[in-house]
Write a protein that holds these residues in place. Structure first.
Motif, PDB file in Angstrom:
ATOM      1  N   HIS A   1       0.815  -1.212   0.000  1.00 26.39           N
ATOM      2  CA  HIS A   1       0.000   0.000   0.000  1.00 26.39           C
ATOM      3  C   HIS A   1       0.850   1.264   0.000  1.00 26.39           C
ATOM      4  CE1 HIS A   1       0.840   0.820   4.247  1.00 26.39           C
ATOM      5  NE2 HIS A   1       0.671  -0.477   4.476  1.00 26.39           N
TER       6      HIS A   1
ATOM      7  N   TYR B   1      -7.910   0.271  -1.991  1.00 24.16           N
ATOM      8  CA  TYR B   1      -7.030   0.867  -0.988  1.00 24.16           C
ATOM      9  C   TYR B   1      -7.719   1.977  -0.206  1.00 24.16           C
ATOM     10  CZ  TYR B   1      -3.042  -1.828  -2.620  1.00 24.16           C
ATOM     11  OH  TYR B   1      -2.190  -2.869  -2.922  1.00 24.16           O
ATOM     12  N   SER B   2      -8.828   2.504  -0.726  1.00 24.59           N
ATOM     13  CA  SER B   2      -9.554   3.526   0.026  1.00 24.59           C
ATOM     14  C   SER B   2     -10.331   2.933   1.189  1.00 24.59           C
ATOM     15  CB  SER B   2     -10.506   4.279  -0.900  1.00 24.59           C
ATOM     16  OG  SER B   2     -11.511   3.413  -1.397  1.00 24.59           O
ATOM     17  N   VAL B   3     -10.736   1.658   1.087  1.00 24.29           N
ATOM     18  CA  VAL B   3     -11.477   1.013   2.182  1.00 24.29           C
ATOM     19  C   VAL B   3     -10.544   0.278   3.132  1.00 24.29           C
ATOM     20  CG1 VAL B   3     -13.557   0.779   0.794  1.00 24.29           C
ATOM     21  CG2 VAL B   3     -11.891  -1.072   0.803  1.00 24.29           C
TER      22      VAL B   3
ATOM     23  N   ASN C   1      -7.844   2.283  -6.628  1.00 25.85           N
ATOM     24  CA  ASN C   1      -8.289   3.349  -5.734  1.00 25.85           C
ATOM     25  C   ASN C   1      -9.342   2.853  -4.757  1.00 25.85           C
ATOM     26  OD1 ASN C   1      -7.626   6.466  -5.937  1.00 25.85           O
ATOM     27  ND2 ASN C   1      -7.156   5.536  -7.918  1.00 25.85           N
ATOM     28  N   LYS C   2     -10.259   2.048  -5.262  1.00 21.51           N
ATOM     29  CA  LYS C   2     -11.363   1.573  -4.423  1.00 21.51           C
ATOM     30  C   LYS C   2     -10.873   0.646  -3.316  1.00 21.51           C
ATOM     31  CE  LYS C   2     -15.661   0.975  -3.259  1.00 21.51           C
ATOM     32  NZ  LYS C   2     -16.409   2.076  -2.596  1.00 21.51           N
TER      33      LYS C   2
ATOM     34  N   GLU D   1      -5.568  12.973  -5.485  1.00 21.30           N
ATOM     35  CA  GLU D   1      -4.927  12.491  -4.262  1.00 21.30           C
ATOM     36  C   GLU D   1      -5.136  10.988  -4.099  1.00 21.30           C
ATOM     37  OE1 GLU D   1      -3.023  13.850  -1.942  1.00 21.30           O
ATOM     38  OE2 GLU D   1      -2.935  15.728  -3.082  1.00 21.30           O
ATOM     39  N   PRO D   2      -4.065  10.222  -3.886  1.00 20.85           N
ATOM     40  CA  PRO D   2      -4.232   8.783  -3.654  1.00 20.85           C
ATOM     41  C   PRO D   2      -4.815   8.536  -2.267  1.00 20.85           C
ATOM     42  CG  PRO D   2      -1.925   9.401  -3.426  1.00 20.85           C
ATOM     43  CD  PRO D   2      -2.646  10.620  -3.902  1.00 20.85           C
ATOM     44  N   PRO D   3      -5.507   7.411  -2.076  1.00 23.93           N
ATOM     45  CA  PRO D   3      -6.133   7.125  -0.775  1.00 23.93           C
ATOM     46  C   PRO D   3      -5.133   6.741   0.306  1.00 23.93           C
ATOM     47  CG  PRO D   3      -6.511   5.315  -2.299  1.00 23.93           C
ATOM     48  CD  PRO D   3      -5.856   6.395  -3.088  1.00 23.93           C
ATOM     49  N   VAL D   4      -3.918   6.372  -0.064  1.00 21.05           N
ATOM     50  CA  VAL D   4      -2.893   6.005   0.924  1.00 21.05           C
ATOM     51  C   VAL D   4      -1.613   6.766   0.615  1.00 21.05           C
ATOM     52  CG1 VAL D   4      -3.796   3.707   1.459  1.00 21.05           C
ATOM     53  CG2 VAL D   4      -2.270   4.003  -0.498  1.00 21.05           C
ATOM     54  N   ARG D   5      -0.783   6.937   1.644  1.00 16.72           N
ATOM     55  CA  ARG D   5       0.478   7.646   1.459  1.00 16.72           C
ATOM     56  C   ARG D   5       1.505   6.757   0.757  1.00 16.72           C
ATOM     57  NH1 ARG D   5      -0.503   8.901   6.854  1.00 16.72           N
ATOM     58  NH2 ARG D   5       1.117   7.400   7.451  1.00 16.72           N
TER      59      ARG D   5
ATOM     60  N   LYS E   1      -7.866   0.169   6.029  1.00 14.59           N
ATOM     61  CA  LYS E   1      -7.476   1.012   7.164  1.00 14.59           C
ATOM     62  C   LYS E   1      -5.982   0.873   7.384  1.00 14.59           C
ATOM     63  CE  LYS E   1     -11.991   0.647   9.396  1.00 14.59           C
ATOM     64  NZ  LYS E   1     -12.732   0.186  10.591  1.00 14.59           N
TER      65      LYS E   1
END
Length: 665
Positions: free
Chosen positions: A354, A659-661, A656-657, A501-505, A663
């Motif tokens: 991630h 990695y956005s869900v 994106n989907k 913006e990506p959902p994770v760093r 945690k």
């Protein structure tokens, strides 16, 4: 307010599409014909029927030629109807002919003209060109009332085939074997001899409900029967006698007299709105089994459904398990738990990357340019096929399909510039001027250079398909005057927006990718990725190539639009599936791979085009071969960018989907 029932919406859509057939399309309104009055007045309908001639083409050559190139009879008052951009690009050259009729005025053995070929060098070259045309089976294409004049004949199983063209002549070779149309007459039996079809029996069928109303009649069909006749008297031909033969090694002068007969028949069973049906129904290969098409589509849909189901179930389980572990106190987990943290990490490797999955790709500039152009091509294709399904781009509206595509491409520069610039900014790029220029010029420039080189060959060969210099200037004006500025406008708005913006760093130090198995390496995955999308288009691909190279009409836009939607689904799901497998193998280099996986369908398209060239076509000559593969290269490049873009955005949304869900601390 209650929402509409989906089934009701579907029924309303079908009703709209079905009723739209009842409207006359622009420029395709019916023309009424009637006989002249006793005082010579025409009234409100036309009495004269003008026969137009189009370019001549052959399945054995890619080079079409104008009607006048073969030294046929010319119209004294020759005029050319205005042609749209699509007709010019496809090489259509329509002009008036010396064949003119009055409505319901039958004629028998009417002389058109006599062409003499003397022994001088100029006439020898003209006769040799005519002989070469007969040897390559060049076909006339005549038009009456915007409808092709067809040659109908019986083939195997007494099936009637109506061809929208007829040959200028045929050849019996030195072995005595009749080629092409020479098989229709047993009198064509002399070895090493050409036979010229210098007479046609034309039948014009009209529909007239009630002649007393004065509304006139409408033409619903025009057929002909080509014949070869050596007229005994060139001034007063009787259309009887032996065939008009020209020996292969003839050195003496030759005279060819062209004649025609015409008769009118009334048939009120054929409606004007359905007058093309008899041509389309009888076309070779058009009666393809519906079961085979539907079977292919059902298989593709079934596989796509299975892929989607497996992906959703597996991902849902992975995400739930990871999030549960992330929150759990591992010391307090009871021994009855059926998994450990290490096992979950091992079987779900996609979560471990991630911190690297959104690391900008190498050559991000080129990728963003391809994606911008792919977006432009996708929107253009979707709108064009949608309009074609509604009937606005039917075969009767000549050149409309190509004209619509070019105009849409020119006007869709803004989405291309916006998508390219926005993604390039997301990748961290700063050379925005280079990005905009490449988006506006790279792919269109490659296509234009290829097209220009092919056009040079057509110019050298004297083909009617050679686009005039003025049209090339007009295309460049559309490109640089409209498309390029619109691309700059789209890029301006794209660069004004912040990067996505990506959902994770993203970690500062790239993670090392472990040793990959054979099937998770990039090349095998890319090669496998194009198989399923190609499998759902190759049936329609056969018909499309037939329409381009075998000069058959393509009218199954409903099937094509359905296959287009299936192609989108298949490209998306095949790419997402392989992307998921690579992420599970902890390989986070998915940007270019997602583009190339579905884009590899274009490579299979090229291989199929090569197979089609050698197995289905009888093209001879170096120029025709170069033209075939030159134009095929343009088609493959456009298809590569289009399918690659579909796969990329599907994979981008998927990554994106998931990695956005997730945690992640």
């Amino acid at each position: 307010m209650k929402s509409l029932n989906p089934s009701l919406i579907f029924l309303l859509s079908l009703t709209l599409v079905s009723t739209s057939v009842g409207f006359y399309l622009p420029g395709l309104a019916p023309v009424s014909f009637c006989e002249k009055n006793s005082n010579g007045d025409e009234g409100e309908c036309q009495t004269e029927i003008q026969l137009f001639v189009n370019r001549l083409d052959s399945v054995e050559s890619v080079l079409p030629y104008e009607y006048d190139a073969f030294n046929f009879c010319k119209d004294k008052d020759e005029r050319r109807p205005s042609e749209n951009l699509g007709q010019v690009l496809f090489g259509e050259r329509i002009e008036t002919s010396p064949y003119k009729f009055s409505f319901k005025a039958d004629k028998a053995c009417e002389k058109v003209c006599t062409i003499s070929y003397e022994t001088n060098e100029e006439d020898k070259l003209k006769l040799d060109f005519l002989k070469r045309g007969m040897e390559l089976n060049y076909q006339h294409h005549w038009i009456v009332d915007n409808m092709p004049v067809t040659w109908c004949y019986l083939v195997e199983d007494n099936q009637k085939v109506c061809n929208p063209g007829f040959p200028i002549g045929c050849l019996v070779n030195q072995e005595g074997t009749p080629k092409d149309a020479c098989v229709i007459n047993a009198d064509f039996n002399r070895k090493n001899t050409y036979y010229v079809f210098n007479h046609v029996d034309i039948t014009i069928i009209y529909h007239s409900e009630d002649e007393t109303t004065g509304m006139g009649a409408r033409l619903v069909a025009a057929t002909l029967e080509p014949r070869s006749i050596k007229h005994g008297d060139d001034e007063k031909p009787t259309c009887e006698g032996s065939p008009m033969d020209i020996p292969v090694d003839s050195s003496s002068s030759v005279k060819v007299t062209y004649t025609y007969s015409v008769k009118f028949k009334q048939n009120n069973e054929i409606k004007w709105a359905s007058r093309w049906d008899y041509i389309l129904v009888s076309m070779p290969h058009s009666n393809i089994q519906w079961f085979s098409i539907m079977n292919s589509l059902v298989i593709v849909l079934f596989l796509s459904g299975m892929v989607a189901m497996i992906m959703l179930r597996t991902l849902h389980k992975d995400i739930a398990r990871y999030n549960q572990m992330d929150q759990a106190d591992w010391v307090k987990i009871p021994p009855a738990a059926n998994f450990t943290y290490e096992e979950a990490q091992e079987e779900s490797g996609w979560k471990q990357v991630h911190g690297d999955v959104f690391r900008p790709p190498k050559m991000g500039m080129l990728l963003s340019v391809f994606l911008g152009q792919g977006t432009q091509i996708f929107i253009m294709t979707f709108i064009t096929l949608f309009l074609a399904c509604l009937g606005f781009l039917s075969p009767a509206n000549r050149g409309a399909l190509m004209t619509c595509s070019v105009v849409l491409w020119v006007l869709l520069g803004t989405p291309a510039g916006y998508v390219s610039s926005r993604l390039y900014k997301t990748f961290g790029g700063e050379k925005w001027k280079t990005n905009v220029l490449l988006t506006a010029l790279l792919c269109p420039g490659i296509v234009f250079v290829d097209f220009f080189l092919m056009n040079l060959i057509l110019w050298v060969e004297g083909s009617s398909a050679a686009v005039p210099f003025g049209t090339l200037v007009a295309i460049l004006a559309l490109w640089f005057g409209i498309s390029v500025p619109l691309t700059f406008v789209g890029a301006y708005f794209g660069f004004k927006k912040p990067g996505i913006e990506p959902p994770v760093r993203t970690n500062q130090i790239p993670r090392q990718i472990p040793q990959q198995s054979f099937f998770t390496k990039p090349v095998p995955g890319i090669i496998m990725g194009g198989i399923l999308p190609f499998g759902c288009i190759f049936i329609q691909l056969f018909f499309i190539l037939n329409s381009i190279w075998s000069h058959q009409m393509y009218y199954m836009f409903g099937f094509l639009f359905l296959v287009f939607i299936i192609l989108l689904i298949t490209c998306s799901e095949a790419t997402v599936l392989l992307c998921y497998f690579h992420l599970c193998a902890e390989d986070y280099h998915w940007w270019w791979r997602s583009f190339l996986t579905s884009g590899f369908t274009a490579v299979y398209l090229f291989f199929y085009a090569v197979h089609y060239f050698y197995s289905k076509l009888q093209i001879v000559g170096l120029a025709s071969t170069i033209l075939y593969f030159g134009y095929t290269s343009i088609m493959v490049l456009i298809f590569f960018i289009f399918t690659g873009t579909i796969g990329f955005f599907a994979c981008y949304l998927f990554v994106n989907k998931i990695y956005s869900v997730l945690k992640v601390d």
